[in-house]
Write an enzyme that holds these catalytic residues in place. Structure first.
Site, PDB file in Angstrom:
ATOM      1  N   ARG A  19       3.329  11.907  31.867  1.00  0.00           N
ATOM      2  CA  ARG A  19       3.526  10.642  32.570  1.00  0.00           C
ATOM      3  C   ARG A  19       3.426   9.506  31.578  1.00  0.00           C
ATOM      4  NH1 ARG A  19       0.703   9.563  38.368  1.00  0.00           N
ATOM      5  NH2 ARG A  19       0.604   7.469  37.507  1.00  0.00           N
ATOM      6  N   ARG A  34      -2.404  -1.262  47.839  1.00  0.00           N
ATOM      7  CA  ARG A  34      -3.127  -1.498  46.589  1.00  0.00           C
ATOM      8  C   ARG A  34      -3.557  -2.948  46.443  1.00  0.00           C
ATOM      9  NH1 ARG A  34      -0.666   2.926  43.526  1.00  0.00           N
ATOM     10  NH2 ARG A  34      -1.590   3.176  41.483  1.00  0.00           N
ATOM     11  N   LYS A  45      -6.441  11.174  44.046  1.00  0.00           N
ATOM     12  CA  LYS A  45      -5.827  10.790  45.331  1.00  0.00           C
ATOM     13  C   LYS A  45      -4.590  11.610  45.653  1.00  0.00           C
ATOM     14  CE  LYS A  45      -4.616   6.543  44.376  1.00  0.00           C
ATOM     15  NZ  LYS A  45      -5.061   6.359  42.990  1.00  0.00           N
ATOM     16  N   ARG A  55      -3.778  14.577  31.983  1.00  0.00           N
ATOM     17  CA  ARG A  55      -2.536  14.583  32.756  1.00  0.00           C
ATOM     18  C   ARG A  55      -1.360  14.160  31.878  1.00  0.00           C
ATOM     19  NH1 ARG A  55      -2.860  11.181  38.199  1.00  0.00           N
ATOM     20  NH2 ARG A  55      -2.763   9.411  36.784  1.00  0.00           N
ATOM     21  N   ARG A 103      -4.324  -0.043  33.710  1.00  0.00           N
ATOM     22  CA  ARG A 103      -4.283   0.373  35.119  1.00  0.00           C
ATOM     23  C   ARG A 103      -5.670   0.301  35.743  1.00  0.00           C
ATOM     24  NH1 ARG A 103      -1.876   5.915  34.758  1.00  0.00           N
ATOM     25  NH2 ARG A 103      -1.896   5.941  37.016  1.00  0.00           N
TER      26      ARG A 103
HETATM   27  P1  AMP Z   1       0.461   5.930  41.163  1.00  0.00           P
HETATM   28  O1  AMP Z   1       1.237   7.178  41.003  1.00  0.00           O
HETATM   29  O2  AMP Z   1       0.012   5.681  42.569  1.00  0.00           O
HETATM   30  O3  AMP Z   1      -0.675   5.804  40.173  1.00  0.00           O
HETATM   31  O4  AMP Z   1       1.465   4.730  40.832  1.00  0.00           O
HETATM   32  C1  AMP Z   1       2.098   4.607  39.552  1.00  0.00           C
HETATM   33  C2  AMP Z   1       2.564   3.169  39.339  1.00  0.00           C
HETATM   34  O5  AMP Z   1       3.526   2.818  40.357  1.00  0.00           O
HETATM   35  C3  AMP Z   1       1.484   2.112  39.444  1.00  0.00           C
HETATM   36  O6  AMP Z   1       0.763   1.950  38.238  1.00  0.00           O
HETATM   37  C4  AMP Z   1       2.308   0.880  39.811  1.00  0.00           C
HETATM   38  O7  AMP Z   1       3.001   0.380  38.684  1.00  0.00           O
HETATM   39  C5  AMP Z   1       3.343   1.467  40.765  1.00  0.00           C
HETATM   40  N1  AMP Z   1       2.850   1.467  42.174  1.00  0.00           N
HETATM   41  C6  AMP Z   1       2.601   2.554  42.960  1.00  0.00           C
HETATM   42  N2  AMP Z   1       2.162   2.197  44.174  1.00  0.00           N
HETATM   43  C7  AMP Z   1       2.123   0.826  44.169  1.00  0.00           C
HETATM   44  C8  AMP Z   1       1.733  -0.148  45.116  1.00  0.00           C
HETATM   45  N3  AMP Z   1       1.266   0.188  46.340  1.00  0.00           N
HETATM   46  N4  AMP Z   1       1.828  -1.459  44.753  1.00  0.00           N
HETATM   47  C9  AMP Z   1       2.297  -1.822  43.540  1.00  0.00           C
HETATM   48  N5  AMP Z   1       2.656  -0.953  42.591  1.00  0.00           N
HETATM   49  C10 AMP Z   1       2.585   0.364  42.886  1.00  0.00           C
END
Ligand code: AMP
Length: 193
Positions: free
Chosen positions: A133, A88, A13, A127, A144
């Site tokens: 990360r 989400r 994404k 990654r 996740r």
């Molecule tokens: P991502 O980079 O989008 O995978 O986000 C990394 C982490 O940030 C996720 O595993 C959540 O802990 C938090 N996070 C990011 N976007 C959201 C969202 N829309 N709602 C809740 N938590 C989020």
């Protein structure tokens, strides 16, 4: 164009949202990037979000909704944006609809990336090695994916029901996926999908 990228963690994404945003001249907005920046700067939000993110759980809806409200109201997002990692949950979907409706706007498309689970795990482990990360550790990756199935996967049917979802095969190289997204977007713009 106001669109969302939907897909499990590791589906590409973020990469694809940034590429398409560049081609379209609109910002790619990632709540994950915004939260990681807050953690790095040790802001009050970052201090609150750190443990939640490291555990692979979701930050509370009101927190991310506040971030998005502020971000999409900035001048560079007036002409459109691509969201990566938001919404989400179904409450986040409703909040986004309300924010957009308040400006007389609505979503044009939801690009749903489809990737087999084995590929997701492989990509995230890769990654972790490259980017370091902290939420790409194997235990956290599993959590996740579980959180995605429980909280985010229902959004697929929701947006399908609204007729704005475009399914795109997310396997293969970055270039292959990006070409598929372009074709799907062109078909949509031409009203042929
Ligand atoms: P991502 O980079 O989008 O995978 O986000 C990394 C982490 O940030 C996720 O595993 C959540 O802990 C938090 N996070 C990011 N976007 C959201 C969202 N829309 N709602 C809740 N938590 C989020």
């Amino acid at each position: 164009m106001r669109a969302i990228f939907l897909g499990p963690p590791g589906s590409g994404k973020g990469t694809q949202a940034k590429l398409l945003a560049e081609r379209m001249g609109v910002p790619a907005i990632s709540t994950g990037d915004m939260l990681r920046e807050a953690v790095r700067l040790e802001t009050p939000l970052g201090l609150r979000a750190k443990a939640i993110m490291e555990a692979g759980e979701l930050v509370p809806d009101d927190v991310v909704i506040g971030l998005i409200r502020e971000r999409i109201s900035r001048p560079d997002a007036r002409g459109g944006f691509l969201l990566d990692g938001f919404p989400r949950t179904l409450p986040q979907v409703a909040a986004l609809d309300r924010l957009l409706a308040g400006n007389g706007e609505s979503l044009d498309a939801v690009i749903n990336l489809l990737v087999p689970e084995a590929t997701l795990v492989e990509r995230m482990v890769g990654r972790a090695a490259i980017e370091g990360r902290s939420d790409d550790r194997p235990e956290t990756v599993r959590e996740r994916l579980r959180v995605y199935s429980e909280k985010t996967a229902p959004l697929i049917d929701h947006y399908g029901g609204r007729g704005i979802r475009i399914d795109v095969d997310g396997s293969g190289s970055i270039e292959e996926v990006s070409a598929r997204i372009d074709r799907a977007a062109a078909m949509r713009a031409g009203g042929r999908s």
